[in-house]
Design a protein around this motif. Structure first.
Motif, PDB file in Angstrom:
ATOM      1  N   ARG A 182       0.343  -0.981  -0.053  1.00  0.00           N
ATOM      2  CA  ARG A 182      -0.125  -0.174   0.030  1.00  0.00           C
ATOM      3  C   ARG A 182       0.861   1.417   0.162  1.00  0.00           C
ATOM      4  NH1 ARG A 182      -5.246   0.821   4.287  1.00  0.00           N
ATOM      5  NH2 ARG A 182      -3.299   0.770   6.119  1.00  0.00           N
ATOM      6  N   ASN A 191       0.854   5.688   0.081  1.00  0.00           N
ATOM      7  CA  ASN A 191       0.841   6.967  -0.036  1.00  0.00           C
ATOM      8  C   ASN A 191       0.176   7.933  -1.563  1.00  0.00           C
ATOM      9  OD1 ASN A 191      -0.708   8.490   1.882  1.00  0.00           O
ATOM     10  ND2 ASN A 191       0.904  10.027   1.872  1.00  0.00           N
ATOM     11  N   ARG A 229      -2.407   8.570  -4.628  1.00  0.00           N
ATOM     12  CA  ARG A 229      -3.493   8.606  -5.484  1.00  0.00           C
ATOM     13  C   ARG A 229      -3.264   8.928  -7.221  1.00  0.00           C
ATOM     14  NH1 ARG A 229      -7.384  12.937  -5.611  1.00  0.00           N
ATOM     15  NH2 ARG A 229      -6.741  14.825  -4.442  1.00  0.00           N
ATOM     16  N   PRO A 230      -3.824   8.410  -7.924  1.00  0.00           N
ATOM     17  CA  PRO A 230      -4.662   7.259  -8.164  1.00  0.00           C
ATOM     18  C   PRO A 230      -3.656   6.304  -7.479  1.00  0.00           C
ATOM     19  CG  PRO A 230      -4.602   7.937 -10.201  1.00  0.00           C
ATOM     20  CD  PRO A 230      -3.827   9.239  -9.115  1.00  0.00           C
ATOM     21  N   LYS A 275      -3.088   3.279  -4.680  1.00  0.00           N
ATOM     22  CA  LYS A 275      -3.102   3.578  -3.385  1.00  0.00           C
ATOM     23  C   LYS A 275      -2.528   1.839  -3.395  1.00  0.00           C
ATOM     24  CE  LYS A 275      -5.652   2.179  -0.140  1.00  0.00           C
ATOM     25  NZ  LYS A 275      -6.948   3.345   0.592  1.00  0.00           N
ATOM     26  N   SER A 290      -5.469   3.933 -12.285  1.00  0.00           N
ATOM     27  CA  SER A 290      -4.304   3.126 -10.909  1.00  0.00           C
ATOM     28  C   SER A 290      -3.357   3.031 -11.819  1.00  0.00           C
ATOM     29  CB  SER A 290      -4.813   2.898 -10.233  1.00  0.00           C
ATOM     30  OG  SER A 290      -5.645   3.803 -10.149  1.00  0.00           O
ATOM     31  N   THR A 313       0.606   3.866 -12.108  1.00  0.00           N
ATOM     32  CA  THR A 313       1.715   3.554 -10.704  1.00  0.00           C
ATOM     33  C   THR A 313       2.474   2.694 -11.466  1.00  0.00           C
ATOM     34  OG1 THR A 313       0.101   1.062 -11.106  1.00  0.00           O
ATOM     35  CG2 THR A 313       0.350   3.279  -8.551  1.00  0.00           C
ATOM     36  N   ASN A 355      -4.579  19.339  -1.925  1.00  0.00           N
ATOM     37  CA  ASN A 355      -4.596  18.286  -2.693  1.00  0.00           C
ATOM     38  C   ASN A 355      -5.450  17.096  -0.700  1.00  0.00           C
ATOM     39  OD1 ASN A 355      -3.742  15.118  -2.905  1.00  0.00           O
ATOM     40  ND2 ASN A 355      -1.653  15.235  -2.437  1.00  0.00           N
ATOM     41  N   ARG A 367      -2.736  12.155   0.974  1.00  0.00           N
ATOM     42  CA  ARG A 367      -1.785  11.185  -0.376  1.00  0.00           C
ATOM     43  C   ARG A 367      -1.000  12.203  -1.084  1.00  0.00           C
ATOM     44  NH1 ARG A 367      -5.489   6.676  -2.583  1.00  0.00           N
ATOM     45  NH2 ARG A 367      -7.203   7.658  -1.669  1.00  0.00           N
ATOM     46  N   HIS A 369      -0.574  12.976  -4.759  1.00  0.00           N
ATOM     47  CA  HIS A 369      -1.675  12.893  -6.468  1.00  0.00           C
ATOM     48  C   HIS A 369      -0.421  13.263  -7.462  1.00  0.00           C
ATOM     49  CE1 HIS A 369      -4.865  14.969  -8.142  1.00  0.00           C
ATOM     50  NE2 HIS A 369      -5.028  13.542  -8.635  1.00  0.00           N
ATOM     51  N   THR A 412     -10.383  13.021 -11.386  1.00  0.00           N
ATOM     52  CA  THR A 412      -9.584  12.406 -10.241  1.00  0.00           C
ATOM     53  C   THR A 412     -10.764  10.523 -10.600  1.00  0.00           C
ATOM     54  OG1 THR A 412     -11.054  13.142  -8.459  1.00  0.00           O
ATOM     55  CG2 THR A 412      -9.081  14.250  -9.007  1.00  0.00           C
ATOM     56  N   SER A 438      -9.666   6.810 -10.737  1.00  0.00           N
ATOM     57  CA  SER A 438      -9.465   6.649 -11.762  1.00  0.00           C
ATOM     58  C   SER A 438      -9.572   4.948 -11.950  1.00  0.00           C
ATOM     59  CB  SER A 438      -8.413   5.487 -10.221  1.00  0.00           C
ATOM     60  OG  SER A 438      -9.507   5.052  -9.237  1.00  0.00           O
TER      61      SER A 438
END
Length: 400
Positions: free
Chosen positions: A272, A274, A276-277, A279, A300, A304, A336, A339, A341, A362, A364
């Protein structure tokens, strides 16, 4: 379990990336590869004093005051003039040809008047004009391309000029992709009740391919423990350098990927982040295989992959790290949360220069908002929002 800071997650991933392994490839197969060893000059370039244009080679002192010179021969590329230029003499010369011994200047043919075997010049004579001196481009031993250089068309041209028939490049990793979820069907399939089209692998494959020896898409695995175990075990048995899964990495009743990977001997470093998107990003290792469990939501998954997998692959290849972009905002950003962003954004060009325009969507799972995005604004944790014109950090989506 607390959320892992982005920097700590990145450090943990990079610590697992192995050192660069070099391999030698022919120059003709080196496009898109990253140098593992420098390319240095084995000869002077040009290897002789050469003419920069078509014209006449001469001694500058002989042509002063409009004196006529006698043309005694020709020098062309691949067939230079044999002999030495004497006083009052000139040699017809062509671009790239060796400058004859005794000559110190070349005058272009547009500034010459030819009368039989004599030639006069209509422009002032400057000693050394239009002569490319030996080694002017590079000399023996000069390092022309450093390790970490991405070999594109311009770099390959330089390597070829240096007479490099082969180059030492970083070995590229093998990558395996697996999407998970009962609800997923391949693109082009008829949609049944409660089904959605699997889109993550379609984007991840071209994103990761420039860094990889091969990317194998293993399709879609259902949310069935036995089937998922069988599919993941078979992939891991092939020992890919990277395994990238999408979906099923959280801890819900139907999110099985994490548990199955643990049962198959994967050591998880974290799951996990910290941010977004994205997490529920999972990362671990089994043997030589690095495992990335990306979220199932398409935005997401892509974010990532851009923020974590792409830098890991650059490190794998020893590629030179790109510079951080700092650009002014074309519009304000909202406040924000706690987390970090990674905000979708578009690069715009104005009379004041390049700016980055936030995309305020926003969700995801909102795939269409990615179409206009070519940047990710990095908005710090608890950022109060910035006004238009404020400088912000941004990550290009395209590029190596």
């Amino acid at each position: 379990m607390s959320l892992k800071p982005v920097e700590d997650a990145m450090a943990a991933i990079l610590a697992r990336v192995p050192p660069v392994t070099a391999e030698t490839v022919p120059l003709s197969e080196a496009a898109g590869r990253v140098l593992a060893a420098p390319v240095s000059a084995s000869h002077d370039q040009p290897p002789f004093d050469a003419s920069a244009m078509d014209g006449y080679a001469l001694r500058a002192a002989d042509a002063a005051n409009g004196a006529a010179l006698r043309v005694i021969g020709m020098s062309q590329a691949g067939a230079g003039f044999e002999g030495t230029l004497g006083a009052g003499e000139a040699v017809r010369i062509f671009t790239g040809a060796p400058v004859p011994a005794g000559a110190d200047t070349v005058i272009m043919q547009e500034e010459a008047v030819r009368e039989g075997d004599l030639v006069r010049f209509t422009a002032p004579i400057r000693r050394g004009h239009s002569v490319r001196l030996r080694g002017n481009d590079f000399a023996v031993g000069n390092e022309l391309l450093a390790p970490g250089t991405l070999l594109g068309p311009l770099q390959l041209t330089v390597a070829a000029a240096a007479n490099a028939g082969t180059v030492s490049v970083a070995r590229r990793p093998s990558v395996a992709l697996l999407a998970t979820g009962d609800e997923l069907v391949p693109p082009g399939s008829p949609l049944g009740p409660d089904q959605i089209v699997a889109s993550n692998s379609a984007g991840l494959l071209p994103l990761l391919s420039p860094y990889a020896e091969r990317v194998i898409d293993h399709g879609i695995a259902p949310d069935d423990r036995q089937e998922l175990t069988s599919r993941l075990a078979a992939i891991l048995a092939d020992q890919p350098d990277l395994l990238v899964t999408t979906g099923g990495a959280s801890v819900g009743e139907h999110d099985l990927v994490q548990d199955v990977l643990k049962e198959l001997g994967v050591t998880l470093d974290f799951w996990r982040i910290n941010m977004r998107p994205g997490k529920p990003l999972m990362f671990g290792i089994r043997g030589k295989t690095l495992i990335f469990g990306l979220p199932g939501n398409p935005v997401s998954a892509m974010v990532t992959a851009l923020v974590f997998i792409r830098p890991a692959l650059r490190r794998w290849l020893g590629a030179t790290e790109p510079e951080t972009w700092r650009l002014p905002l074309a519009a304000p950003t909202p406040a924000n949360t706690a987390r970090r962003h990674f905000m979708r954004a578009r690069l715009v060009r104005t009379e004041a220069g390049s700016q980055v325009l936030p995309i305020l969507e926003t969700d995801s799972g909102h795939t269409s908002s990615m179409v206009a995005a070519d940047m990710l604004i990095v908005q710090p944790e608890n950022d109060p929002g910035r006004a238009a014109g404020a400088l912000v950090e941004a990550i290009p989506i395209s590029g190596f």
